[in-house]
Write a protein that holds these residues in place. Structure first.
Motif, PDB file in Angstrom:
ATOM      1  N   ARG A 206      24.385 -10.312  -9.588  1.00 45.64           N
ATOM      2  CA  ARG A 206      23.884 -11.394  -8.750  1.00 45.64           C
ATOM      3  C   ARG A 206      24.958 -12.467  -8.576  1.00 45.64           C
ATOM      4  N   ALA A 207      25.729 -12.708  -9.646  1.00 48.20           N
ATOM      5  CA  ALA A 207      26.799 -13.701  -9.556  1.00 48.20           C
ATOM      6  C   ALA A 207      27.839 -13.288  -8.518  1.00 48.20           C
ATOM      7  N   ILE A 212      28.487 -17.028  -7.643  1.00 52.29           N
ATOM      8  CA  ILE A 212      28.148 -17.929  -8.742  1.00 52.29           C
ATOM      9  C   ILE A 212      29.253 -17.848  -9.787  1.00 52.29           C
ATOM     10  N   VAL A 213      29.949 -18.943 -10.006  1.00 51.97           N
ATOM     11  CA  VAL A 213      31.066 -18.976 -10.954  1.00 51.97           C
ATOM     12  C   VAL A 213      30.553 -19.486 -12.294  1.00 51.97           C
ATOM     13  N   PRO A 214      30.710 -18.705 -13.367  1.00 52.89           N
ATOM     14  CA  PRO A 214      30.225 -19.154 -14.671  1.00 52.89           C
ATOM     15  C   PRO A 214      30.985 -20.383 -15.160  1.00 52.89           C
ATOM     16  N   PRO A 217      35.053 -21.122 -20.059  1.00 49.31           N
ATOM     17  CA  PRO A 217      36.077 -20.071 -20.011  1.00 49.31           C
ATOM     18  C   PRO A 217      35.553 -18.805 -19.342  1.00 49.31           C
ATOM     19  N   ALA A 218      36.460 -17.975 -18.912  1.00 51.28           N
ATOM     20  CA  ALA A 218      36.085 -16.724 -18.251  1.00 51.28           C
ATOM     21  C   ALA A 218      35.248 -15.858 -19.187  1.00 51.28           C
ATOM     22  N   LEU A 219      34.232 -15.241 -18.609  1.00 51.23           N
ATOM     23  CA  LEU A 219      33.404 -14.327 -19.386  1.00 51.23           C
ATOM     24  C   LEU A 219      34.150 -13.039 -19.668  1.00 51.23           C
ATOM     25  N   VAL A 242      22.674 -13.008 -17.646  1.00 51.79           N
ATOM     26  CA  VAL A 242      21.872 -11.940 -17.054  1.00 51.79           C
ATOM     27  C   VAL A 242      22.451 -11.597 -15.693  1.00 51.79           C
ATOM     28  N   ASP A 243      22.917 -10.356 -15.566  1.00 48.48           N
ATOM     29  CA  ASP A 243      23.523  -9.886 -14.304  1.00 48.48           C
ATOM     30  C   ASP A 243      24.645 -10.804 -13.832  1.00 48.48           C
ATOM     31  N   GLY A 244      25.465 -11.250 -14.773  1.00 46.96           N
ATOM     32  CA  GLY A 244      26.622 -12.060 -14.436  1.00 46.96           C
ATOM     33  C   GLY A 244      26.338 -13.532 -14.258  1.00 46.96           C
TER      34      GLY A 244
END
Length: 341
Positions: A206-207, A212-214, A217-219, A242-244
């Motif tokens: 979904r991200a 959608i940027v978390p 830090p990078a996941l 959940v789903d990025g």
């Protein structure tokens, strides 16, 4: 008594009887002829087929691959090399029939493959393709376009936002993808292009579909699909993903050098809301175990003393309300990824 003269006897018999005698003579010759003199024996016919197996090469393999493609057991590209993909396709074909799935094309396997397919065309055998009907093209909009853009982004052919609009940038990305793979370059998504793109990518999160940027830090890539507690030792954070998409972030602390928190990919195998450690006698509310005795749980000591202390290897959470919220949503089997960013 006069001696017997065979010529005079034949003459007396007459022409019709002579013909009958000759016919019987020919028949007797046919009867005594060696069996199978004019055709190969059964054993000779069996020896005529040479099995094909991993490591072989040549035109026969090319034909095999093209026929396997007709059965959706091989990619459209044929190479003449009996590689792992070819072996797996043959093994699947055999397994579906309850045969020994060794991936070797014996005479029975080849006969059945031929019976289920048509003679490959010259274009198919030489990887010459013609464009298929366009499934998506410039001007289209919607979720299918988002899916294509997100997948093209995964293979680095598309670098813009995923918009759901099939505009010029998407056309260029599709053209580049097609050219690299010897697919007719149209800039339109036909069945061949879509199949090849799906084979090379995973289902977009979904991200990815909605840009959608978390936060933070990078996941870790292992956190971007499905459901995961993503535990970053560097940022000392736990993110519920959940789903990025990051749905919750909490501060955490870890074990000491003597009792470190293990790093790697795990999954939740046990939950205990009011757990008490049988080894240390300490309270571990909302415990979610992921590796032996190590768990994510609320820590009153962490809440009181912060990073001055350390756990016995567990992932301590200082926010009781947050970990209670998390405990109610995490399921057995959800991923726990412990890493350093």
């Amino acid at each position: 008594m006069s001696r017997h003269d065979p010529h005079r006897t034949v003459h007396r018999l007459g022409a019709p009887l002579v013909a009958l005698v000759l016919a019987l003579a020919c028949t007797s010759l046919l009867v005594v002829a060696p069996a199978g003199a004019g055709a190969p024996s059964t054993s000779a016919r069996a020896e005529a087929f040479t099995p094909m197996r991993l490591g072989d090469s040549g035109w026969r393999v090319r034909v095999l691959q093209s026929r396997l493609h007709q059965l959706d057991l091989h990619s459209e590209v044929v190479t003449s090399r009996f590689d792992v993909e070819t072996r797996d396709g043959v093994a699947t074909f055999q397994r579906r029939r309850g045969w020994t799935a060794d991936g070797v094309v014996d005479e029975r396997t080849w006969t059945r493959i031929v019976a289920r397919t048509t003679e490959p065309t010259s274009d198919a055998l030489h990887n010459v393709y013609t464009p298929g009907r366009a499934l998506l093209e410039r001007g289209d909009r919607g979720m299918w376009v988002r899916q294509v853009q997100a997948r093209l982004k995964q293979v680095r052919w598309y670098d813009g936002d995923v918009t759901g609009r099939y505009a010029r940038s998407t056309v260029r990305a599709v053209e580049g993808f097609q050219a690299k793979r010897r697919i007719p370059v149209t800039g339109e998504v036909d069945r061949r292009t879509l199949t090849r793109l799906k084979d090379m990518t995973r289902e977009p999160t979904r991200a990815e579909l909605f840009n959608i940027v978390p936060a933070g830090p990078a996941l870790d890539p292992r956190c971007t699909t499905g459901r995961a507690m993503c535990v970053d030792k560097t940022s000392r954070s736990l993110r519920w993903v959940v789903d990025g998409v990051v749905l919750k972030t909490v501060e955490v602390r870890f074990g000491s050098d003597e009792l470190p928190t293990r790093e790697g990919a795990f999954s939740v195998f046990r939950k205990s809301r009011d757990h008490v450690s049988s080894l240390y006698g300490t309270s571990m509310p909302f415990a979610m175990f992921f590796s032996g005795g190590q768990a994510v749980h609320y820590s009153p000591d962490f809440a009181a003393n912060g990073y001055a202390g350390a756990s016995h290897g567990c992932v301590n959470v200082r926010d009781r309300a947050a970990v209670a919220w998390l405990f109610d949503r995490v399921r057995i089997g959800d991923a726990v990824i412990v890493y350093r960013s």
